[in-house]
Design a protein around this motif. Structure first.
Motif, mmCIF file in Angstrom:
data_model
loop_
_atom_site.group_PDB
_atom_site.id
_atom_site.type_symbol
_atom_site.label_atom_id
_atom_site.label_comp_id
_atom_site.label_asym_id
_atom_site.label_seq_id
_atom_site.Cartn_x
_atom_site.Cartn_y
_atom_site.Cartn_z
ATOM 1 N N LYS A 52 -1.063 1.420 -5.138
ATOM 2 C CA LYS A 52 -2.033 0.317 -5.106
ATOM 3 C C LYS A 52 -1.865 -0.562 -3.861
ATOM 4 C CE LYS A 52 -3.127 -0.159 -9.954
ATOM 5 N NZ LYS A 52 -2.879 -0.839 -11.200
ATOM 6 N N SER A 53 -0.683 -0.471 -3.238
ATOM 7 C CA SER A 53 -0.423 -1.303 -2.059
ATOM 8 C C SER A 53 -1.397 -1.010 -0.922
ATOM 9 C CB SER A 53 1.008 -1.070 -1.567
ATOM 10 O OG SER A 53 1.164 0.304 -1.247
ATOM 11 N N ILE A 54 -2.073 0.151 -0.960
ATOM 12 C CA ILE A 54 -2.964 0.481 0.165
ATOM 13 C C ILE A 54 -4.397 -0.024 -0.052
ATOM 14 C CG2 ILE A 54 -1.628 2.518 0.868
ATOM 15 C CD1 ILE A 54 -3.757 4.266 -0.453
ATOM 16 N N ILE A 55 -4.664 -0.639 -1.185
ATOM 17 C CA ILE A 55 -6.054 -1.031 -1.475
ATOM 18 C C ILE A 55 -6.578 -2.016 -0.420
ATOM 19 C CG2 ILE A 55 -7.481 -2.386 -3.096
ATOM 20 C CD1 ILE A 55 -6.082 -0.923 -5.377
ATOM 21 N N ASN A 56 -5.787 -3.030 -0.096
ATOM 22 C CA ASN A 56 -6.269 -4.022 0.879
ATOM 23 C C ASN A 56 -6.527 -3.379 2.237
ATOM 24 O OD1 ASN A 56 -6.203 -6.037 -0.950
ATOM 25 N ND2 ASN A 56 -4.210 -6.874 -0.316
ATOM 26 N N GLY A 57 -5.645 -2.486 2.633
ATOM 27 C CA GLY A 57 -5.815 -1.814 3.934
ATOM 28 C C GLY A 57 -7.069 -0.956 3.959
ATOM 29 N N LEU A 58 -7.330 -0.265 2.865
ATOM 30 C CA LEU A 58 -8.554 0.555 2.797
ATOM 31 C C LEU A 58 -9.782 -0.334 2.978
ATOM 32 C CD1 LEU A 58 -7.681 3.025 -0.115
ATOM 33 C CD2 LEU A 58 -8.311 3.689 2.218
ATOM 34 N N ALA A 59 -9.740 -1.502 2.338
ATOM 35 C CA ALA A 59 -10.875 -2.429 2.493
ATOM 36 C C ALA A 59 -10.986 -2.881 3.951
ATOM 37 C CB ALA A 59 -10.688 -3.630 1.564
ATOM 38 N N GLU A 60 -9.843 -3.156 4.575
ATOM 39 C CA GLU A 60 -9.877 -3.683 5.945
ATOM 40 C C GLU A 60 -10.414 -2.669 6.954
ATOM 41 O OE1 GLU A 60 -5.917 -5.227 6.640
ATOM 42 O OE2 GLU A 60 -6.290 -6.765 5.080
ATOM 43 N N ILE A 61 -10.123 -1.383 6.762
ATOM 44 C CA ILE A 61 -10.660 -0.398 7.723
ATOM 45 C C ILE A 61 -12.103 -0.004 7.388
ATOM 46 C CG2 ILE A 61 -8.408 0.527 8.421
ATOM 47 C CD1 ILE A 61 -9.089 3.011 6.630
ATOM 48 N N GLY A 62 -12.675 -0.623 6.379
ATOM 49 C CA GLY A 62 -14.087 -0.364 6.051
ATOM 50 C C GLY A 62 -14.300 0.848 5.173
#
Ligand code: TGC
Ligand code: FAD
Length: 392
Positions: A52-62
C-alpha cells in the motif's frame, strides 16, 4: 533481489515517434518504478501482500486516471501517455499495473463516462489522489468469459435498490473503498452500481493461495440484501456494452503494460548472458542463446509498433474494440513467451527471486486470462474478420 539496472530497448528508434511530453511522462514513471517498486516488490510478492506504500506515488506519476480530465482530478493526458505509464509500471510488476488499470479504466472511467456530474465530483478526485481505492465487479463464480449470464441483481424497492449476488476474482477488492459492480435489473438489463465500503451486507473476503499476481490483492464481492441508494446507479449507459466499454480501455493499457514486462525479461536475460561464463565464454556467444535474445527483441519491437499505432488510433477516436483485442492478445502472449525463454537463459538462477523474470512469468499467467482470455480475444478477431460469432 539484484539492483535494478534496467535499460529500455528501443531497437527501431521508436522514441522518435513520441513527443517531448510523452518522454517526460514515461521517464518519470520509469524512474519512480526503479526507485519505489523494484526495491520492495519481490518481498511483497513472496509475502503475497499488496504494498500500500506505493499508492501515493502511483497517484503522483498520474497512474490513477491518466486520461481523466484535470477538472475531476485526473492528469488530462493522451492515450499514448497513458500507455507509456502502464508500460513502465508493469516493467516493475503486473500486479502494480493491475491496481492502476482497475482504478483508472474500470472504476474512474465508468464513473466519468456513465455517471452523472454529482457522482463524478464525489468520487473522481478522491480516486485520482489515491484517497479512495476502487475495484470492478463483473466476473462471477459461474460467469467468467460469458458475463452476460450474470445472476447478481438489483431489485427496485421504491426509494432504493436491493443488491444480491457475488463476484469473484476481483482485483483490489480486499481493500477497496468503492466498487463499481454490474448487476441485472428486473428487466434483465445490466446496470452499473456504485457500492461503498461499509454498506450493510457487503463483504470482500480475500482470495489466498495464488501463484500469480501475488503483490496484487484479489477477492470476492458478496452482496446480501445490500441497500443501494438510487443516486448510486450509473445513469448514462446500461447493457453489456457498458462494462465492455471499460474493458476496452483496460485492455489497451494491458497491451502497453505487457511490453514493459517483456522488456524487463529481455534486458535481464541480455545482461546475464553477457556476464555468465560457461565453457570459457559468455553464454551470449553461443548461437542458441543469441537466437533466444534476437527473437525476443524482434517480438518486442513488433509489439511496440503495433501498440504505438493503436495509441494513435485511440487518440483519434478511431481504434476499434477488435483492434484492442488483437493488441492485448498478441502482446501478453509475446511477453509470456519471452519470460519463459528469458528464464531459461538464466539457468537455475532464473527460478529465484534474485531476478524478476519468474515473477513476471507467473504474473503473466493471470494477465493472459483476465480482461478476456487468450482464446476469447482470438474469437473476437475471428468475429471481426468473418462476421460470424463462434462464442456459442
Ligand atoms: P455481444 O452480444 O457480442 O455484445 C453485447 C453488447 O456489447 C457490445 N460490445 C462492446 N461494447 C464496447 N466494447 C466492447 N469491447 C464490446 N464488445 C461488445 C455489443 O455491441 C453489444 O451491444 P448491444 O448494444 O448490441 O447490446 O456479447 P456476448 O455476450 O456475445 O459476449 C461477447 C464476449 C465473449 C466477447 C464478451 O462477453 C467478452 O469480452 N468476454 C470476456 C469477459 C471479460 O473480459 N471479463 C473481464 C472481467 S474484468 C477483469 O478481468 C479485470 S482484471 C483487472 C486487472 O487486474 O487488470
Ligand atoms: P472461463 O470463462 O471458465 O474459461 C475457462 C477456459 O475456457 C478458458 O481457457 C477460456 O478461454 C475457455 N473458454 C470459455 N468460453 C469459451 C468459448 N466460447 N470458446 C472457446 N473457449 C472458451 N474479473 C473482474 O470482473 N474484475 C477483476 O478485477 C478481475 N481481476 C482478476 C484478477 C486475477 C488475478 C484473475 C486471475 C482474474 C481476474 N478477473 C477479474 C476475472 C477474469 O476476468 C476471468 O478469470 C476471465 O474473464 C476468465 O473467466 P474464468 O476464469 O471464469 O474462465
Amino acid at each position: 533481489m539484484k539492483p535494478d539496472l534496467f535499460q529500455a530497448p528501443d531497437y527501431y528508434q521508436l522514441d522518435d515517434l513520441l513527443t517531448e511530453e510523452h518522454k517526460l511522462i514515461r521517464d518519470a514513471a520509469r524512474e519512480w518504478t526503479k526507485r519505489e517498486v523494484s526495491p520492495i516488490i519481490e518481498e511483497a510478492a513472496q509475502n503475497a501482500v499488496f504494498p500500500k506504500s506505493i499508492i501515493n506515488g502511483l497517484a503522483e506519476i498520474g497512474a490513477f486516471g491518466p486520461y481523466i480530465p484535470v477538472k475531476y482530478g485526473g492528469a488530462g493526458l493522451d492515450q499514448i501517455s497513458y500507455g507509456l505509464i502502464m508500460q513502465e509500471i508493469e516493467r516493475g510488476d503486473s500486479g502494480v499495473r493491475s491496481t492502476a488499470s482497475v482504478q483508472s479504466s474500470l472504476v474512474m472511467y465508468p464513473i466519468w463516462k456513465y455517471g452523472n456530474e454529482a457522482q463524478r465530483n464525489k468520487y473522481l478526485p478522491k480516486l485520482a489522489s489515491g484517497e479512495f481505492m476502487g475495484c470492478f465487479g463483473l466476473t462471477e463464480p459461474d460467469h467468467g468469459s460469458n458475463p452476460s449470464g450474470m445472476v447478481t441483481n438489483i431489485k427496485d424497492m421504491g426509494d432504493h435498490y436491493l443488491l444480491n449476488g457475488a463476484k469473484m476474482w476481483i482485483s483490489n477488492a480486499p481493500f477497496a473503498d468503492v466498487a463499481v459492480v454490474w448487476a441485472k435489473n428486473e428487466a434483465g438489463r445490466i446496470k452499473g452500481v456504485i457500492v461503498d465500503r461499509g454498506m450493510e451486507g457487503f463483504t470482500t473476503p480475500e482470495t489466498h493461495n495464488k501463484w500469480s499476481l501475488r503483490a496484487s490483492a484479489t477477492g470476492e464481492l458478496i452482496f446480501d440484501n445490500v441497500k443501494i441508494p438510487k443516486e448510486n446507479i450509473l445513469p448514462n449507459k446500461d447493457g453489456l456494452g457498458a462494462p465492455l466499454g471499460c474493458l476496452d480501455s483496460a485492455r489497451y493499457g494491458i497491451a502497453w503494460g505487457a511490453i514493459g514486462a517483456a522488456m524487463d525479461c529481455y534486458d535481464t536475460a541480455l545482461r546475464y548472458a553477457k556476464e555468465r561464463i560457461q565453457f570459457g565464454k559468455p553464454i551470449a556467444s553461443f548461437q542458441l542463446q543469441q537466437k533466444k535474445l534476437a527473437e525476443m527483441i524482434t517480438e518486442i519491437t513488433k509489439a511496440q509498433l503495433l501498440t504505438w499505432r493503436l495509441g494513435v488510433l485511440r487518440n483519434e477516436g478511431k481504434a476499434t474494440s477488435a483492434q484492442i483485442s488483437m493488441a492485448k492478445r498478441n502482446n501478453v502472449d509475446m511477453a509470456l513467451h519471452i519470460a519463459r525463454e528469458a528464464r531459461q537463459v538464466l539457468g537455475a538462477m532464473g527460478i529465484t527471486g534474485e531476478y524478476s523474470i519468474m515473477r513476471h512469468m507467473m504474473n503473466l499467467e493471470s494477465v493472459i486470462t483476465y480482461e478476456g482470455t487468450h482464446d476469447i480475444h482470438l474469437l473476437i478477431t475471428g468475429l471481426d474478420i468473418t462476421g460470424i460469432p463462434a462464442f456459442k
